[in-house]
Design a protein around this motif. Structure first.
Motif, PDB file in Angstrom:
ATOM      1  N   GLU A   1       0.857  -1.190   0.000  1.00 28.71           N
ATOM      2  CA  GLU A   1       0.000   0.000   0.000  1.00 28.71           C
ATOM      3  C   GLU A   1       0.889   1.235   0.000  1.00 28.71           C
ATOM      4  N   ARG A   2       0.636   2.128  -0.943  1.00 32.12           N
ATOM      5  CA  ARG A   2       1.532   3.277  -1.029  1.00 32.12           C
ATOM      6  C   ARG A   2       1.257   4.358   0.020  1.00 32.12           C
ATOM      7  N   HIS A   3       0.030   4.365   0.556  1.00 25.53           N
ATOM      8  CA  HIS A   3      -0.334   5.356   1.573  1.00 25.53           C
ATOM      9  C   HIS A   3       0.281   4.922   2.927  1.00 25.53           C
ATOM     10  N   SER A   4       0.262   5.861   3.880  1.00 21.54           N
ATOM     11  CA  SER A   4       0.769   5.493   5.211  1.00 21.54           C
ATOM     12  C   SER A   4      -0.330   4.816   6.042  1.00 21.54           C
ATOM     13  N   VAL A   5      -1.567   4.836   5.516  1.00 24.72           N
ATOM     14  CA  VAL A   5      -2.701   4.211   6.212  1.00 24.72           C
ATOM     15  C   VAL A   5      -3.365   3.230   5.241  1.00 24.72           C
ATOM     16  N   PRO A   6      -3.673   2.016   5.685  1.00 26.32           N
ATOM     17  CA  PRO A   6      -4.327   1.087   4.764  1.00 26.32           C
ATOM     18  C   PRO A   6      -5.831   1.375   4.649  1.00 26.32           C
ATOM     19  N   GLY A   7      -6.458   0.923   3.583  1.00 25.79           N
ATOM     20  CA  GLY A   7      -7.926   1.022   3.520  1.00 25.79           C
ATOM     21  C   GLY A   7      -8.498   1.755   2.326  1.00 25.79           C
ATOM     22  N   GLY A   8      -7.648   2.400   1.514  1.00 25.86           N
ATOM     23  CA  GLY A   8      -8.171   3.097   0.323  1.00 25.86           C
ATOM     24  C   GLY A   8      -9.267   4.076   0.706  1.00 25.86           C
ATOM     25  N   PHE A   9     -10.386   4.008  -0.008  1.00 27.41           N
ATOM     26  CA  PHE A   9     -11.468   4.970   0.233  1.00 27.41           C
ATOM     27  C   PHE A   9     -12.339   4.646   1.445  1.00 27.41           C
ATOM     28  N   THR A  10     -11.894   3.732   2.291  1.00 25.95           N
ATOM     29  CA  THR A  10     -12.565   3.587   3.587  1.00 25.95           C
ATOM     30  C   THR A  10     -11.823   4.455   4.616  1.00 25.95           C
ATOM     31  N   HIS A  11     -10.901   5.272   4.110  1.00 25.85           N
ATOM     32  CA  HIS A  11     -10.061   6.109   4.964  1.00 25.85           C
ATOM     33  C   HIS A  11     -10.891   7.114   5.774  1.00 25.85           C
ATOM     34  N   THR A  12     -10.460   7.347   6.994  1.00 27.17           N
ATOM     35  CA  THR A  12     -11.066   8.377   7.845  1.00 27.17           C
ATOM     36  C   THR A  12      -9.930   9.262   8.340  1.00 27.17           C
ATOM     37  N   PHE A  13     -10.129  10.570   8.373  1.00 24.45           N
ATOM     38  CA  PHE A  13      -9.064  11.408   8.916  1.00 24.45           C
ATOM     39  C   PHE A  13      -9.601  12.292  10.039  1.00 24.45           C
ATOM     40  N   THR A  14      -8.699  12.728  10.902  1.00 28.43           N
ATOM     41  CA  THR A  14      -9.101  13.479  12.088  1.00 28.43           C
ATOM     42  C   THR A  14      -8.417  14.840  12.116  1.00 28.43           C
ATOM     43  N   ARG A  15      -9.141  15.877  12.460  1.00 30.18           N
ATOM     44  CA  ARG A  15      -8.566  17.204  12.716  1.00 30.18           C
ATOM     45  C   ARG A  15      -9.198  17.719  13.999  1.00 30.18           C
TER      46      ARG A  15
END
Ligand SMILES: Cc1cc2nc3c(=O)[nH]c(=O)nc-3n(C[C@H](O)[C@H](O)[C@H](O)COP(=O)(O)OP(=O)(O)OC[C@H]3O[C@@H](n4cnc5c(N)ncnc54)[C@H](O)[C@@H]3O)c2cc1C
Length: 373
Positions: free
Chosen positions: A18-32
């Protein structure tokens, strides 16, 4: 992740890159600042009923780690030229609602749902046939593909216009087109039908947010001995005698394998990761030439908003909103490509905090500031 877990479960030695630092593709969730947003999946059908999709997900997730919150009676609301239309779960209900709205279009509505069932029902034969050997494809395969192709060779708009001249009804039938990112004049009716059918019995949202999908699959993947490497950007797929034998990462690390499965999309896989076909590789040349003619689907501009108050206080709906300032048939690609703020484009709004039953517990509200007297 699904394919990797199924292979690991079948006893294969699997490396997932996986090239991203987080696995999951478009199941990704991000926090701010303590609040989270999901970037892709916002509703999934057929999770609260026995279905093939549910069975596959059950097979690739750790038991009881992926739960679904039902979105309730209404899963989508289309607002067309200011007029709201609810998509209520249950096909018979939806047909009933639409006939009430357009009594003179009863026949068109009934035929529409018949064609939706036929086109989507033929999908498994069409896609399943792709796994068959060439001799099968040239003989029995033709018969298996026929039904789906009958509908995929017509655009959604062509099919809808054969059913009715009522522009508002056509807009309503096409209102979920944002799900597949193409206007009805460009999309294949088979794909439209597959998406519409998918949600007919209502929709669900993963409990704990969309990241729960990836987390749960990964647990099973690790349990079956799979290995995940993050920040691993695949640059090339290695070919030997027309067979994929491994990959090379951007940092030049090579990996060799008996089988390579690419999930980077057909265009990326065939036009960027594989070498340009040589004169002897007619199969690869054909695929590359075909894919080079495909245009990407429409892009979108996404605004992640934090609102003050709970979903209940703000009366936020669980259903999605598809807002069209004009009839769907009158929207052009140009409208969608214009400035998203000022142009008369399609707007989609959804509220993950209203859909996820664990939201309040995972994001307890900060104590309200005292109000000056
Ligand atoms: C805005 C949006 C909303 C959506 N809403 C819904 C919805 O409500 N319901 C629904 O069912 N579906 C929805 N979808 C579609 C759904 O997200 C996708 O169908 C699904 O994520 C596809 O999964 P995938 O694993 O095939 O691909 P992806 O999720 O795209 O995963 C591909 C992975 O491959 C990685 N990758 C790519 N290239 C390389 C490379 N060269 N080397 C290493 N890794 C690479 C990527 O980083 C990514 O993690 C939505 C999609 C978008 C964009």
């Amino acid at each position: 992740m699904v394919t990797a877990t199924l292979c690991a479960r079948a006893g294969k030695k699997v490396l997932l890159l996986e090239r991203h630092s987080v696995p999951g593709g478009f199941t990704h969730t991000f926090t701010r600042k303590g609040i989270e947003w999901d970037v892709g999946v916002h509703y999934v059908g057929q999770m609260n009923q026995p279905s093939l999709l549910k069975k596959i997900l059950d097979d690739v997730t750790e038991e009881n780690t992926l739960q679904w919150d039902d979105m309730g009676e209404v899963y989508d609301r289309a607002i067309i030229c200011g007029q709201p239309y609810d998509f209520r779960k249950n096909k018979a209900q939806l047909i009933h609602d639409w006939i009430n709205l357009f009594p003179e279009e009863r026949k068109a509505i009934q035929t529409y749902f018949k064609w939706i069932a036929q086109a989507s029902g033929s999908g498994p034969y069409f896609f399943g046939e792709k796994t068959a050997p060439a001799w099968f494809s040239k003989t029995i395969g033709r018969w298996l593909r026929f039904r789906f192709e009958k509908f995929s060779q017509q655009t959604t708009l062509q099919v809808l216009k054969r059913l009715t001249r009522n522009e508002r009804l056509i807009s309503l039938m096409a209102a979920q087109c944002g799900n597949y990112g193409l206007l009805p004049e460009k999309s294949a009716f088979s794909i439209h039908a597959t998406v519409v059918q998918h949600y007919l019995n209502g929709a669900s949202y993963p409990t704990g947010g969309t990241q729960a999908i990836a987390k749960s699959i990964l647990k099973a993947f690790y349990k079956y001995g799979g290995v995940l490497r993050l920040n691993a950007d695949v640059d090339q797929i290695l070919l030997e005698k027309n067979c994929a034998v491994g990959v090379v990462l951007k940092d030049a690390t090579p990996y060799f394998a008996k089988s390579v499965v690419s999930n980077a999309g057909a265009r990326n896989t065939f036009l960027r990761l594989l070498p340009k076909a040589s004169a002897q590789q007619s199969w690869l040349k054909n695929v590359q030439e075909t894919l080079a003619t495909l245009r990407p689907s429409i892009g979108h501009f996404c605004l992640y908003v934090k609102l003050k108050g709970t979903a209940a206080e703000l009366n936020l709906p669980k259903n999605n909103l598809w807002i069209y300032p004009k009839e769907v048939t009158q929207l052009s690609e140009q409208d969608l490509g214009e400035d998203p703020i000022t142009s008369e484009s399609l707007t989609y709004i959804s509220f993950p905090s209203a859909k996820d039953s664990t939201w309040e517990q995972r994001h307890p509200r900060a104590a309200p500031k005292p109000v000056a007297s």
